[in-house]
Design a protein around this motif. Sequence first.
Motif, PDB file in Angstrom:
ATOM      1  N   PRO A 234       0.831  -1.209   0.000  1.00 59.18           N
ATOM      2  CA  PRO A 234       0.000   0.000   0.000  1.00 59.18           C
ATOM      3  C   PRO A 234       0.860   1.251   0.000  1.00 59.18           C
ATOM      4  N   LYS A 235       0.255   2.344  -0.309  1.00 56.81           N
ATOM      5  CA  LYS A 235       0.963   3.617  -0.287  1.00 56.81           C
ATOM      6  C   LYS A 235       1.220   4.034   1.166  1.00 56.81           C
ATOM      7  N   PRO A 236       2.459   4.409   1.493  1.00 60.63           N
ATOM      8  CA  PRO A 236       2.744   4.819   2.872  1.00 60.63           C
ATOM      9  C   PRO A 236       1.956   6.073   3.257  1.00 60.63           C
ATOM     10  N   LEU A 237       1.404   6.043   4.447  1.00 55.23           N
ATOM     11  CA  LEU A 237       0.604   7.169   4.942  1.00 55.23           C
ATOM     12  C   LEU A 237       1.156   7.739   6.242  1.00 55.23           C
ATOM     13  N   GLY A 238       2.413   7.445   6.520  1.00 59.26           N
ATOM     14  CA  GLY A 238       3.001   7.946   7.761  1.00 59.26           C
ATOM     15  C   GLY A 238       3.091   9.452   7.833  1.00 59.26           C
ATOM     16  N   GLY A 239       3.094  10.109   6.665  1.00 59.94           N
ATOM     17  CA  GLY A 239       3.182  11.568   6.661  1.00 59.94           C
ATOM     18  C   GLY A 239       1.991  12.237   7.304  1.00 59.94           C
ATOM     19  N   SER A 240       0.890  11.509   7.404  1.00 59.61           N
ATOM     20  CA  SER A 240      -0.304  12.102   8.036  1.00 59.61           C
ATOM     21  C   SER A 240      -0.113  12.341   9.531  1.00 59.61           C
ATOM     22  N   GLN A 241       0.943  11.781  10.116  1.00 55.73           N
ATOM     23  CA  GLN A 241       1.212  12.016  11.530  1.00 55.73           C
ATOM     24  C   GLN A 241       1.585  13.483  11.793  1.00 55.73           C
TER      25      GLN A 241
ATOM     26  N   LYS B 151       2.452  -6.182   4.993  1.00 55.85           N
ATOM     27  CA  LYS B 151       2.309  -7.264   4.011  1.00 55.85           C
ATOM     28  C   LYS B 151       3.460  -8.259   4.101  1.00 55.85           C
ATOM     29  N   GLY B 152       3.961  -8.442   5.317  1.00 56.51           N
ATOM     30  CA  GLY B 152       5.059  -9.380   5.522  1.00 56.51           C
ATOM     31  C   GLY B 152       6.425  -8.855   5.152  1.00 56.51           C
ATOM     32  N   GLN B 153       6.517  -7.593   4.713  1.00 52.81           N
ATOM     33  CA  GLN B 153       7.790  -7.012   4.309  1.00 52.81           C
ATOM     34  C   GLN B 153       8.264  -5.999   5.352  1.00 52.81           C
ATOM     35  N   PRO B 154       9.568  -5.946   5.641  1.00 51.02           N
ATOM     36  CA  PRO B 154      10.079  -4.941   6.584  1.00 51.02           C
ATOM     37  C   PRO B 154       9.934  -3.540   6.019  1.00 51.02           C
ATOM     38  N   VAL B 155       9.433  -2.638   6.828  1.00 51.90           N
ATOM     39  CA  VAL B 155       9.214  -1.261   6.413  1.00 51.90           C
ATOM     40  C   VAL B 155       9.623  -0.341   7.558  1.00 51.90           C
ATOM     41  N   SER B 156       9.614   0.944   7.265  1.00 52.67           N
ATOM     42  CA  SER B 156       9.793   1.951   8.308  1.00 52.67           C
ATOM     43  C   SER B 156       8.423   2.523   8.665  1.00 52.67           C
ATOM     44  N   ALA B 157       8.267   2.864   9.925  1.00 50.52           N
ATOM     45  CA  ALA B 157       6.992   3.393  10.409  1.00 50.52           C
ATOM     46  C   ALA B 157       7.221   4.762  11.037  1.00 50.52           C
ATOM     47  N   CYS B 158       6.164   5.559  11.058  1.00 45.50           N
ATOM     48  CA  CYS B 158       6.221   6.880  11.669  1.00 45.50           C
ATOM     49  C   CYS B 158       5.196   6.959  12.797  1.00 45.50           C
ATOM     50  N   LEU B 159       5.652   7.439  13.917  1.00 50.18           N
ATOM     51  CA  LEU B 159       4.803   7.577  15.097  1.00 50.18           C
ATOM     52  C   LEU B 159       4.818   9.025  15.570  1.00 50.18           C
ATOM     53  N   ALA B 160       3.803   9.366  16.286  1.00 45.24           N
ATOM     54  CA  ALA B 160       3.712  10.697  16.883  1.00 45.24           C
ATOM     55  C   ALA B 160       3.628  10.533  18.403  1.00 45.24           C
ATOM     56  N   GLN B 161       4.515  11.204  19.104  1.00 46.80           N
ATOM     57  CA  GLN B 161       4.555  11.130  20.567  1.00 46.80           C
ATOM     58  C   GLN B 161       4.348  12.524  21.165  1.00 46.80           C
ATOM     59  N   VAL B 162       3.444  12.583  22.137  1.00 42.67           N
ATOM     60  CA  VAL B 162       3.171  13.843  22.825  1.00 42.67           C
ATOM     61  C   VAL B 162       4.074  13.948  24.046  1.00 42.67           C
ATOM     62  N   PHE B 163       4.730  15.086  24.168  1.00 42.32           N
ATOM     63  CA  PHE B 163       5.560  15.376  25.341  1.00 42.32           C
ATOM     64  C   PHE B 163       4.915  16.548  26.087  1.00 42.32           C
ATOM     65  N   ARG B 164       4.797  16.338  27.385  1.00 42.15           N
ATOM     66  CA  ARG B 164       4.181  17.363  28.214  1.00 42.15           C
ATOM     67  C   ARG B 164       5.128  17.711  29.377  1.00 42.15           C
TER      68      ARG B 164
END
Length: 206
Positions: free
Chosen positions: A88-95, A188-201
Amino acid sequence: MLPASLLRTGLRSPASSAVLLLAALWLGGCRQIPLAPEPSSERDGTSVQSTDAEPTRSRIQSTNAAPVTPPEPDETPPTSGPRGPQMPKPLGGSQARWLASSERPHWLQDCFAPHQLDAPLQIQRTVLPDYPQAMAVNEVQGRFIIVFEVSAAGKVGNHLAQPGAHPALVKPSIAALQKWKFSHPTAKGQPVSACLAQVFRYQLED
């Protein structure tokens, strides 16, 4: 037909009768035994030529005939096997919602969002940031988001802080993030990079 000498002599003597009888037998034999036709070399030659001419021409035609063009081989490349699943198309930029699509860096456009992964990422190690003493004395508080990349090996890579965050608070937050450790992200069983968003307070206690 009898010879003229025999007709004139008639049948007057025994010798003449014998000659006449022999002549009659000879003529009768000529009528009863047909003469074999003399072979005609010209006619036989024509027959031989007509008999041998056609096979000769046939052999010449079959020898000089245009060669049969073999069918062209199928140039379609063979299939190498079943294709893998379409990624699928990566959507990590939406973070990073504060950035337009054209403003997002390449690493942010190429990483996958958490919901696109085969399984949720598991945090294997976390480190809390230190509250800077100077910020605490001056009662500087803040809340902001840092979007960061988790590589296929589960390590924190690139990062991006939300605009407006105090730099003195962003620095210890990034230093703590780089020590975090995650499970390996896959899609899909393939290694990928992921993007996460973390809140710091950062908030002072009463």
